[in-house]
Design an enzyme around this catalytic site. Structure first.
Site, mmCIF file in Angstrom:
data_model
loop_
_atom_site.group_PDB
_atom_site.id
_atom_site.type_symbol
_atom_site.label_atom_id
_atom_site.label_comp_id
_atom_site.label_asym_id
_atom_site.label_seq_id
_atom_site.Cartn_x
_atom_site.Cartn_y
_atom_site.Cartn_z
ATOM 1 N N THR A 117 -14.664 49.019 -21.363
ATOM 2 C CA THR A 117 -15.663 48.991 -20.376
ATOM 3 C C THR A 117 -15.186 49.308 -18.851
ATOM 4 O O THR A 117 -14.059 49.479 -18.858
ATOM 5 C CB THR A 117 -16.505 47.728 -20.111
ATOM 6 N N GLU A 118 -15.997 49.315 -17.903
ATOM 7 C CA GLU A 118 -15.501 49.433 -16.642
ATOM 8 C C GLU A 118 -14.796 48.351 -16.175
ATOM 9 O O GLU A 118 -15.145 47.157 -16.657
ATOM 10 C CB GLU A 118 -16.674 49.936 -15.642
ATOM 11 N N LEU A 119 -13.809 48.503 -15.335
ATOM 12 C CA LEU A 119 -13.004 47.283 -14.705
ATOM 13 C C LEU A 119 -13.576 46.848 -13.542
ATOM 14 O O LEU A 119 -14.040 47.767 -12.458
ATOM 15 C CB LEU A 119 -11.648 47.805 -14.427
ATOM 16 N N PHE A 120 -14.040 45.388 -13.214
ATOM 17 C CA PHE A 120 -14.637 45.084 -11.849
ATOM 18 C C PHE A 120 -13.427 44.360 -11.137
ATOM 19 O O PHE A 120 -12.595 43.435 -11.458
ATOM 20 C CB PHE A 120 -15.709 43.991 -12.277
ATOM 21 N N LYS A 167 -24.818 34.458 -18.180
ATOM 22 C CA LYS A 167 -24.490 33.374 -17.293
ATOM 23 C C LYS A 167 -23.592 33.939 -16.299
ATOM 24 O O LYS A 167 -23.245 35.144 -16.483
ATOM 25 C CB LYS A 167 -23.559 32.576 -18.234
ATOM 26 N N ASP A 184 -20.633 41.885 -21.144
ATOM 27 C CA ASP A 184 -20.529 40.978 -22.260
ATOM 28 C C ASP A 184 -21.658 40.639 -23.245
ATOM 29 O O ASP A 184 -22.204 39.745 -23.108
ATOM 30 C CB ASP A 184 -19.838 39.575 -21.552
#
Length: 439
Positions: A117-120, A167, A184
């Site tokens: 996935t993309e990285l935050f 969450k 997630d």
């Protein structure tokens, strides 16, 4: 002890890495050899570890999530097929408030699910909130709008997609631009496929009806309410309880977390309580987005929508009259003689500073002002706030043309630039516009 910290302390070490391609500082690549996984972990839990990785095709860093598959799933061909279906689903989700998934596969030899996935840059919303203690309600409104917009997208899919484990740990943020995305999806499921009565998720954020196994997408709204509560108080819900049994009892009895009493702003507390209401009274994401708490911000002056008529001569020498609505740098034009086929044109400033035009057909049976705004923001990489402006212009136009039209956003004040009686009459005859006309 903080529940998340406790979970991380109890986490088992990740499986031993298999070196597939040797590069300095690298550990593993995916089957397509597009992504390289580094040894550096950026997060871990009881069953999952997230590593920093590199996308050789695009030349950018990404996140590589590696989760263990339960033996009961590995031993069932039916469950494995469903798992594969669900992880492939992630790549089909295209929305500015949903974490982008680039690739996913099941490693049966190591009993793991791998998702790229993309990285935050700023991590999860929970990490960000713990780092930055002083955050205004205005900022939280912006986060809430983005989260709900993402949920509205998920819940509007056919069939609906339920996250089931929403969450603050599963909501991610890029702090430099304030962009928030839901991620997630390890427990996400199709609404029509959920038949299990097993309890999955994070107990403190679970809606009571999840315990019965009979639920719908509104369980995500309940979890969103708990996220809002944590964002405001910086406390994990039910942190006053001793053990999971105590928490389960409180949730089953409909008792709210003690932290709710610490929310001093009455409007904010009321908004959270609406999200935590019994399922029969709980509002969907689309309606929450129209709430006064999210729509009204007295600290920001609301520019009006100005309306005028423009006459033009077409190639066949027939005169055409259009209604033009303006708000700031955004302009929307539509034909005043509306039929079932509504064609609109919108002019907007793009990130380069120039103006662009987009022509589109609006289907009153399938489209909404918000969905069109979302598509434009994603297609043209516009700022997040552009969704609201585009939606207001579209809803204002449709309110004038279709008396029974139900807007998806609160239409800001509307004023007429034209002395033409048609404009004035349409504004004054529409209750939702008339109330906004000055003087």
């Amino acid at each position: 002890m903080d529940p998340v910290e406790a979970e991380e302390q109890q986490a088992e070490p990740p499986d031993e890495l298999v070196v597939v391609e040797e590069e300095e500082g690298c550990a593993e690549v995916d089957p397509t050899r597009r992504f390289i996984r580094y040894d550096e972990s950026v997060g871990s839990g009881a069953v999952k570890t997230v590593y920093k990785a590199f996308d050789k095709l695009e030349g950018v860093e990404v996140a590589w999530s590696r989760a263990r598959i339960d033996d009961s799933v590995m031993g069932s061909s039916k469950k494995m097929a469903q798992l594969n279906t669900e992880i492939q689903l992630l790549k089909t989700l295209k929305h500015q408030n949903i974490e982008k998934s680039f690739a996913s596969w099941i490693d049966e030899d190591n009993k793991t699910v791998n998702i790229i996935t993309e990285l935050f840059t700023s991590g999860s919303l929970r990490q960000y909130r713990k780092k930055h203690k002083k955050v205004s309600i205005k900022a939280m409104r912006r986060w809430a709008v983005q989260i709900l917009t993402g949920l509205e997208y998920l819940h509007s899919q056919e069939p609906a997609i339920i996250h089931r484990d929403l969450k603050c740990d599963n909501i991610f943020i890029n702090g430099n631009g304030g962009t928030v995305k839901i991620g997630d999806f390890g427990l996400a499921t199709f609404l029509q496929q959920q038949k299990t009565k097993s309890i999955k998720g994070t107990l403190e954020f679970m809606a009571p009806e999840l315990f019965t196994g009979v639920y719908n997408e509104l369980v995500d709204i309940y979890s969103f309410g708990m996220c809002m509560l944590e964002m405001v108080t910086c406390e994990y819900p039910y942190s006053e309880c001793q053990g999971m049994g105590h928490i389960y009892k409180k949730i089953s009895e409909g008792k709210k977390p003690a932290a709710l009493s610490k929310v001093e702003d009455a409007e904010l507390r009321s908004f959270i309580e609406i999200c935590l209401a019994p399922v029969a009274e709980r509002l969907p994401a689309s309606e929450l987005l129209r709430s006064s708490f999210l729509q009204n911000d007295v600290s920001i002056p609301v520019p009006p929508i100005s309306v005028s008529l423009v006459s033009s001569v077409k190639e066949d020498v027939q005169q055409s009259t259009n209604i033009v609505l303006r708000k700031g740098d955004f302009l929307l034009k539509g034909d005043m003689h509306v039929t079932d086929d509504i064609n609109l044109r919108i002019r907007f400033p793009d990130p380069s500073g120039c103006f662009k035009n987009a022509d589109f057909r609006f289907d009153v049976d399938q489209d909404t002002s918000i969905s069109v705004g979302q598509e434009m923001v994603e297609a043209f990489e516009l700022p997040q706030g552009s969704i609201q402006i585009i939606a207001q212009l579209i809803d204002a136009f449709l309110l004038m043309m279709i008396p029974k039209w139900v807007p998806r956003v609160v239409v800001c004040p509307v004023v007429s630039e034209s002395a033409h009686s048609y404009i004035t009459d349409r504004i004054m005859n529409c209750s939702q516009l008339r109330l906004a006309v000055p003087g």
